[in-house]
Design a protein around this motif. Structure first.
Motif, PDB file in Angstrom:
ATOM      1  N   TRP A  43       0.823  -1.216   0.000  1.00  0.00           N
ATOM      2  CA  TRP A  43       0.000   0.000   0.000  1.00  0.00           C
ATOM      3  C   TRP A  43       0.851   1.258   0.000  1.00  0.00           C
ATOM      4  N   ILE A  44       1.881   1.248   0.842  1.00  0.00           N
ATOM      5  CA  ILE A  44       2.744   2.434   0.903  1.00  0.00           C
ATOM      6  C   ILE A  44       3.397   2.653  -0.459  1.00  0.00           C
ATOM      7  N   ALA A  45       3.922   1.567  -1.044  1.00  0.00           N
ATOM      8  CA  ALA A  45       4.578   1.683  -2.346  1.00  0.00           C
ATOM      9  C   ALA A  45       3.603   2.223  -3.388  1.00  0.00           C
ATOM     10  N   LEU A  46       2.380   1.675  -3.398  1.00  0.00           N
ATOM     11  CA  LEU A  46       1.396   2.106  -4.396  1.00  0.00           C
ATOM     12  C   LEU A  46       1.059   3.579  -4.230  1.00  0.00           C
ATOM     13  N   CYS A  47       0.890   4.020  -2.973  1.00  0.00           N
ATOM     14  CA  CYS A  47       0.534   5.426  -2.751  1.00  0.00           C
ATOM     15  C   CYS A  47       1.658   6.343  -3.222  1.00  0.00           C
ATOM     16  N   LEU A  48       2.910   5.983  -2.883  1.00  0.00           N
ATOM     17  CA  LEU A  48       4.038   6.810  -3.315  1.00  0.00           C
ATOM     18  C   LEU A  48       4.109   6.864  -4.838  1.00  0.00           C
ATOM     19  N   LEU A  49       4.004   5.695  -5.471  1.00  0.00           N
ATOM     20  CA  LEU A  49       4.065   5.657  -6.934  1.00  0.00           C
ATOM     21  C   LEU A  49       2.893   6.400  -7.552  1.00  0.00           C
ATOM     22  N   GLY A  50       1.730   6.281  -6.924  1.00  0.00           N
ATOM     23  CA  GLY A  50       0.559   7.000  -7.407  1.00  0.00           C
ATOM     24  C   GLY A  50       0.825   8.500  -7.436  1.00  0.00           C
ATOM     25  N   ILE A  51       1.465   8.986  -6.367  1.00  0.00           N
ATOM     26  CA  ILE A  51       1.795  10.415  -6.318  1.00  0.00           C
ATOM     27  C   ILE A  51       2.760  10.765  -7.453  1.00  0.00           C
TER      28      ILE A  51
ATOM     29  N   PHE B 265      -8.368   1.369  -8.650  1.00  0.00           N
ATOM     30  CA  PHE B 265      -8.072   2.794  -8.529  1.00  0.00           C
ATOM     31  C   PHE B 265      -6.668   3.105  -9.043  1.00  0.00           C
ATOM     32  N   PHE B 266      -5.677   2.320  -8.571  1.00  0.00           N
ATOM     33  CA  PHE B 266      -4.297   2.617  -8.949  1.00  0.00           C
ATOM     34  C   PHE B 266      -4.031   2.319 -10.422  1.00  0.00           C
ATOM     35  N   ARG B 267      -4.751   1.337 -10.957  1.00  0.00           N
ATOM     36  CA  ARG B 267      -4.647   1.047 -12.376  1.00  0.00           C
ATOM     37  C   ARG B 267      -5.002   2.303 -13.180  1.00  0.00           C
ATOM     38  N   THR B 268      -6.083   2.958 -12.782  1.00  0.00           N
ATOM     39  CA  THR B 268      -6.494   4.202 -13.427  1.00  0.00           C
ATOM     40  C   THR B 268      -5.409   5.263 -13.302  1.00  0.00           C
ATOM     41  N   VAL B 269      -4.854   5.387 -12.089  1.00  0.00           N
ATOM     42  CA  VAL B 269      -3.827   6.397 -11.850  1.00  0.00           C
ATOM     43  C   VAL B 269      -2.625   6.161 -12.756  1.00  0.00           C
ATOM     44  N   PHE B 270      -2.190   4.893 -12.862  1.00  0.00           N
ATOM     45  CA  PHE B 270      -1.005   4.603 -13.673  1.00  0.00           C
ATOM     46  C   PHE B 270      -1.282   4.784 -15.160  1.00  0.00           C
ATOM     47  N   PHE B 271      -2.537   4.607 -15.569  1.00  0.00           N
ATOM     48  CA  PHE B 271      -2.846   4.715 -16.995  1.00  0.00           C
ATOM     49  C   PHE B 271      -3.014   6.169 -17.448  1.00  0.00           C
TER      50      PHE B 271
END
Lengths: 312, 335
Positions: A47-55, B139-145
């Motif tokens: 989760w932490i990794a995903l949030c950082l990468l999301g940012i 959600f994150f799939r959308t963000v990465f795309f």
């Protein structure tokens, strides 16, 4: 749930290969609890990794939008919230560049290109999916082969064709090639047509429907989702296309958005007057329509990419 | 199967036909039914041709003829205004000693060799993370795309801004960790790596393809691997990797082809009218040079020869990848 327990047990065993345990006996609470704790820690880390990468992935957008509200001197200050909030850039870019015209040109080209390529590709795909005739395999192989051909090979003669037709400088060359279908979409839609029950079409034929009627009134309506994928892919491709616009458009009044944006970079960028706030603001205006399209058709796009593999 | 391929029934003395010989109609025995069938087959072909006609016309006018004409132009000097002048293989000979062309080839090779592996590693890493994310993966799939929807011109602009040597965001962040970032947009050594890093922003589509591949790996395989005592790494290498190898291969091939033709971002950032003082030879990629030759210097013959070289390179690289893949890619149901 049972698999969960089994996985936990297996993990516990894998963690302690020396602890020989007969499978019938329940695993002691200790290792199992430890395994679960480890898994939970893994989830938290994920989760932490995903949030950082999301940012990281979203931040360039945020940076761009934020910079478009900053005055010229602060564009590069990397602040999240503009120190001096201004709307001037939007007013100025509207005055400096025929943005409305560019948006209109792009919209015209995009709609014409996307609609024509969808219909023509669907027709051809249907021809390959429904009919059986000699040489079909060869022709379809040819369709696939054209996908491999780099655009650079046909670019110059295609330009000469449009030049001979007196269409250089107009918007026509940017979309008219789509009247003839596009290999990738033909491939994609053919796959979809092949998945439809053939009996349906045979029955319609027996009931007296024409070949065109079977295609237009029965097959096409069933293909809605795939057509939407083609439409959206093409909207994205045409809206962002720079190369064709560079080749065919000469006059600023005929520019599409990517070509116009490029001309702003030339005029106000490092080689020009260093008015980055104008470039940044125009970039926001260029990108926003596609982001809206994306959110409207998000599920279609992502499912389409997942099942077909959009290039790059 | 269509009527033409249906084998003769016991009451029907005609031999079983394959679709290939159906329309030739060997030995018409005056069988009215068969003649009717043949007429239907002809009508069938006509309708098929009608549906295929857009592609056939398009193929002839916008693919076949341009290929032939481009091959011819590559043997000429042509500036659009005067008639093409036949010069034989002179253009191809000239290419071998054109420093700019060799530079562009080198730049393109460097970019592709750096970009494709990074692209694969990053998209696989993100896909693996998403695969473990459970409900949040959507959600994150959308963000990465999302970056994939950004026009390449805007990405070229973002590159100039974020990677700016003095006060770009990238170097500011690197500064937090005590790293003195290079001048990404002016230093010839760092221009291509910078463009590669920027291009990683748009891995979204590859992530989605790999995630779909990961989700398609049958759970039973992992369960039986576990029962056989395979740990995490063993499972990754013996189950996951072979099962997603077709998707990985697809991404490698598609990105290599795209990398060899990279144009938009670098052209936006470094080339174009009024931008000459800022143009940077380190970002001169093959298609950019080809575009300049064709539409700025109007050397259409030379540019056509360049296009054919590009075509040959792409074919050769793809062929090598296909040959290597035969040993490395596992296709389910293949054996």
């Amino acid at each position: 749930m049972t698999t969960d327990i089994r996985v936990a047990a297996a993990e516990a065993q894998a963690a302690r290969p020396d602890a020989v345990q007969p499978p019938q006996r329940p695993t002691p609470a200790g290792p199992r609890g430890r395994a679960r704790a480890r898994r939970r820690a893994g989830t938290v880390l994920t989760w932490i990794a995903l949030c950082l990468l999301g940012i990281v992935f979203v931040y360039p957008f945020v940076w761009l939008v934020s910079a478009s509200f900053k005055p010229r001197s602060q564009v590069f200050d990397n602040r999240l919230i503009p120190e001096t909030f201004t709307f001037d850039n939007y007013v100025q870019v509207w005055q400096e560049a025929p943005l409305a015209l560019w948006l209109l040109n792009t919209a015209i080209v995009t709609v014409l290109a996307a609609v024509t390529v969808t219909i023509s590709s669907a027709m051809v795909a249907w021809g390959f999916a429904y009919f059986r005739f000699r040489g079909r395999g060869f022709l379809f192989g040819l369709v696939l082969a054209t996908m491999m051909l780099p655009g650079a090979v046909t670019m110059i003669p295609t330009f000469l064709i449009w030049n001979a037709l007196g269409q250089v400088g107009t918007l026509t060359p940017l979309w008219a090639g789509n009247l003839f279908g596009s290999a990738f979409y033909i491939f994609l839609l053919r796959q979809f047509f092949l998945g439809l029950p053939r009996d349906l079409f045979e029955a319609a034929r027996i009931d007296g429907a024409s070949q065109w009627g079977v295609f237009w009134r029965i097959a096409l309506p069933l293909t809605g989702p795939a057509l939407a994928v083609v439409l959206v892919f093409e909207v994205q491709a045409v809206w962002t296309d720079l190369m064709k616009a560079l080749i065919y458009l000469r006059d600023s009044d005929t520019f599409t958005i990517p070509r116009g944006l490029k001309s702003l970079v030339d005029a106000y960028g490092f080689g020009g007057e260093w008015h980055w706030e104008i470039i940044v603001t125009a970039s926001v205006i260029t990108t926003v329509p596609l982001i809206i399209v994306f959110f409207l058709a998000q599920k279609r796009i992502i499912d389409g990419v997942a099942s077909t593999g959009l290039k790059g | 199967m269509s009527t033409a391929t249906r084998p003769g029934t016991s009451s029907d003395p005609e031999p079983a036909r394959t679709p290939a010989d159906a329309p030739t109609g060997v030995a018409p025995a005056g069988d009215a039914r068969r003649r009717g069938r043949r007429r239907a087959a002809r009508r069938n072909i006509l309708s098929a041709l009608l549906f295929l006609s857009p592609w056939i016309v398009g193929f002839l006018v916008f693919t076949a003829w341009p290929m032939i004409y481009s091959a011819y132009l590559s043997l000429t000097d042509y500036d659009v205004i005067n008639n093409p002048e036949f010069v034989g293989i002179e253009n191809y000979v000239e290419m071998a000693s054109d420093d700019k062309l060799l530079l562009a080839l080198g730049n393109t090779a460097f970019f592709t060799l750096l970009q494709v592996p990074l692209y694969v590693v990053v998209s696989l890493g993100l896909a693996l993370l998403l695969d473990r994310a459970g409900r949040a993966s959507g959600f994150f799939r959308t963000v990465f795309f999302l970056p994939k929807m950004t026009p390449p011109v805007a990405i070229g602009i973002l590159f100039l801004l974020l990677f700016n040597g003095q006060n770009g965001l990238i170097n500011t962040v690197l500064g937090w960790f005590g790293i003195d970032g290079p001048s990404w947009t002016t230093d010839p050594t760092w221009v291509k790596p910078g463009l590669v890093f920027m291009s990683l922003w748009t891995v979204g589509a590859s992530v989605i393809i790999l995630l779909a591949a990961l989700r398609n790996v049958p759970k039973e395989l992992y369960e039986s691997a576990q029962l056989d005592g395979a740990g995490f790494w063993r499972q990754s290498f013996s189950v996951t990797l072979p099962m997603i190898s077709p998707a990985l291969f697809f991404i490698i091939v598609v990105n290599t082809i795209a990398g060899l033709q990279t144009f938009d971002e670098a052209y936006t950032a470094f080339f174009g009218a009024g931008n000459t003082t800022y143009s940077n030879d380190a970002a001169l990629f093959y298609v950019i040079y080809l575009f300049q030759q064709a539409f700025q210097f109007l050397n259409m013959g030379y540019a056509s020869a360049m296009a054919w070289l590009l075509f040959l390179v792409i074919m050769a690289v793809t062929a090598v990848q296909l040959i290597v893949s035969r040993r490395l890619v596992y296709y389910e149901g293949d054996r």
